[in-house]
Design a protein around this motif. Structure first.
Motif, mmCIF file in Angstrom:
data_model
loop_
_atom_site.group_PDB
_atom_site.id
_atom_site.type_symbol
_atom_site.label_atom_id
_atom_site.label_comp_id
_atom_site.label_asym_id
_atom_site.label_seq_id
_atom_site.Cartn_x
_atom_site.Cartn_y
_atom_site.Cartn_z
ATOM 1 N N ASP A 177 40.297 -1.106 42.315
ATOM 2 C CA ASP A 177 40.488 -1.271 43.757
ATOM 3 C C ASP A 177 41.961 -1.536 44.047
ATOM 4 O OD1 ASP A 177 37.786 -1.010 44.062
ATOM 5 O OD2 ASP A 177 37.393 -3.144 44.452
ATOM 6 N N ARG A 204 37.274 8.391 50.362
ATOM 7 C CA ARG A 204 36.862 9.726 50.822
ATOM 8 C C ARG A 204 38.056 10.523 51.336
ATOM 9 N NH1 ARG A 204 32.616 6.570 52.923
ATOM 10 N NH2 ARG A 204 33.566 6.577 54.996
ATOM 11 N N PRO A 223 35.858 2.465 51.109
ATOM 12 C CA PRO A 223 35.090 3.716 50.980
ATOM 13 C C PRO A 223 35.690 4.860 51.814
ATOM 14 C CG PRO A 223 33.607 1.862 51.252
ATOM 15 C CD PRO A 223 34.996 1.339 51.519
ATOM 16 N N LYS A 224 36.149 4.525 53.027
ATOM 17 C CA LYS A 224 36.748 5.549 53.890
ATOM 18 C C LYS A 224 38.062 6.055 53.281
ATOM 19 C CE LYS A 224 38.180 6.341 58.685
ATOM 20 N NZ LYS A 224 38.350 5.718 60.039
#
Length: 458
Positions: free
Chosen positions: A373, A13, A9-10
């Motif tokens: 992913d 972002r 997730p980081k």
């Protein structure tokens, strides 16, 4: 080295193409890669030296440009952070937050600067006496059918009431802010306001200098600051629409009216549209401001002769890897490529097809992450590249493909409008080396069927 767990997730972002890295933030600074060694010169260092060493106590005005998305905002935020370390008070703002980029006039820019500076100064509890602005704001407010009561603040019906301070002075930033808020999204009101402000442009400029910039700089120096710097970002995004005079908006603002923008009594850095560099008015622009515009070029993935640029590719790899592993030293990150991609060749393909354009690279990477992913497969990357190629292909006319073929072969552009459109649309990229500027088309377009057909015919 043992496997490093990726915080997906980081990473996602950090790869957002719409995100601008804030160099002044300790965490975000870890994502920053210095590309100055392959861009021909350290432009931000040159701008900084002009402010800190060459200008002295005299005001300075500098122009900064480059392709939209090439990293200008990130570099300007780096400039802000470095100037603050050296003791300057820096006001950085994105002009697109204050202005309608399709319809901008000089007084709009001046008022935006006045609002941002006054707001920043007010936060430091520095009190100024904006006498000249009182009359200007009151006249503007009355024109827009607002109430202005200097002793109590002023009220904008239906929005809010802003109270004055104990000395009976209005908040300058709030006053300008509410007036411009009412006009930003209303061309009719904006036109009425300009009819009032434009004949008073020189008076507004004088009021900004005498009531705001000069006393603010004096007060800042009493606080131990070395001076005031204003960085006006995103003016490079103004449209090339025609003004009533028949001039394109960029030429009107920076050439015809540039002398007024150059008269602010503090250090100022403006971003300007890249098309001005290829305009016949470039000489007049330089004369207006007394400086040559600084151009931030692409990061080269290839050299002028077509051979690979090893240093540029190495730095682009680090840009991608740093977004995933900001805490890992550069050399160690290379051993983690397989955590992100199915092979080092897939990463190289991503970097190469981006053309060294920061946002292009992130758009492609972000598109891949939306599909799967990590580790990102070569198939996923090729699908994303093809989609992007199709999107760009739809916007290009047969005549423009002919122009692109010339650029690809000659590595040069002309000043004609067609070439300016190519640059603004990110169909053509500028690079710089020791021999100066050279150009090439966006690498994604070289893979389009239309371009391949032209190559076969020529």
């Amino acid at each position: 080295m043992k496997t490093m767990k990726l915080d997906l997730p980081k990473f996602f972002r950090a790869c957002n193409p719409s995100r601008t890295l804030n160099f002044g933030n300790d965490e975000e600074r870890k994502y920053y890669i210095d590309f100055s060694s392959v861009r021909g010169s350290n432009i931000i260092r040159e701008v900084e030296r002009t402010i800190t060493l060459l200008a002295g106590d005299a005001p300075s005005c500098q122009l900064f440009t480059g392709h939209i998305g090439c990293g200008k905002s990130t570099e300007l935020l780096r400039l802000k952070a470095e100037l603050e370390v050296q003791g300057f008070h820096v006001v950085y703002f994105e002009s697109s937050q204050d202005l309608d980029m399709g319809d901008v006039d000089i007084t709009d820019i001046l008022l935006a600067i006045a609002r941002q500076v006054s707001e920043s100064i007010e936060k430091l509890k520095i009190k100024l006496q904006p006498q000249g602005f009182k009359a200007i704001l009151k006249g503007a407010a009355e024109l827009l059918q607002t109430e202005l009561d200097v002793s109590a603040g002023f009220c904008v019906p239906g929005i809010a009431e802003i109270k004055g301070n104990n000395q009976g002075q209005i908040s300058l930033s709030a006053g300008i802010g509410y007036i411009t808020l009412k006009t930003k999204d209303s061309p009719k009101l904006r036109g009425k306001l300009r009819q009032y402000l434009e004949p008073r442009a020189n008076s507004i400029l004088e009021a900004i200098n005498d009531d705001l910039l000069v006393p603010a700089t004096e007060q800042l120096k009493r606080f131990g600051k070395k001076g005031l710097v204003v960085i006006v970002d995103n003016l490079d995004r103004i449209d090339s629409s025609l003004k009533p005079s028949g001039q394109p908006q960029p030429e009107y603002l920076f050439v015809e009216r540039g002398e007024q923008l150059n008269k602010l009594k503090c250090h100022v850095v403006y971003t300007i549209p890249l098309v001005l560099i290829f305009s016949n008015d470039l000489g007049r622009l330089t004369n207006r401001f007394g400086v040559n515009p600084k151009v931030l070029p692409m990061v080269p993935v290839k050299l002028r002769n077509g051979s690979p640029c090893a240093e540029g590719m190495a730095l682009l790899r680090q840009m991608v890897l740093a977004r995933a592993f900001p805490e890992i030293p550069e050399k160690q990150r290379l051993s983690l490529i397989n955590e992100l991609f199915d092979s080092p060749q897939t990463l190289d393909r991503l970097c190469c097809v981006s053309g060294g354009h920061m946002r292009n690279l992130l758009v492609l990477l972000y598109g891949c992450l939306q599909k799967q992913d990590p580790p990102i497969s070569r198939e996923c990357l090729e699908t994303t590249i093809k989609q992007r190629c199709n999107e760009l292909n739809l916007a290009i006319t047969p005549d423009e493909w002919e122009v692109l073929l010339k650029v690809a072969k000659q590595k040069d552009v002309r000043s004609e409008i067609g070439y300016q459109t190519m640059l603004r649309s990110l169909f053509v990229f500028e690079y710089r080396d020791r021999d100066g500027s050279w150009f090439d088309i966006n690498p994604i377009l070289k893979e389009a069927k239309n371009f391949q057909k032209l190559l076969e015919l020529n």
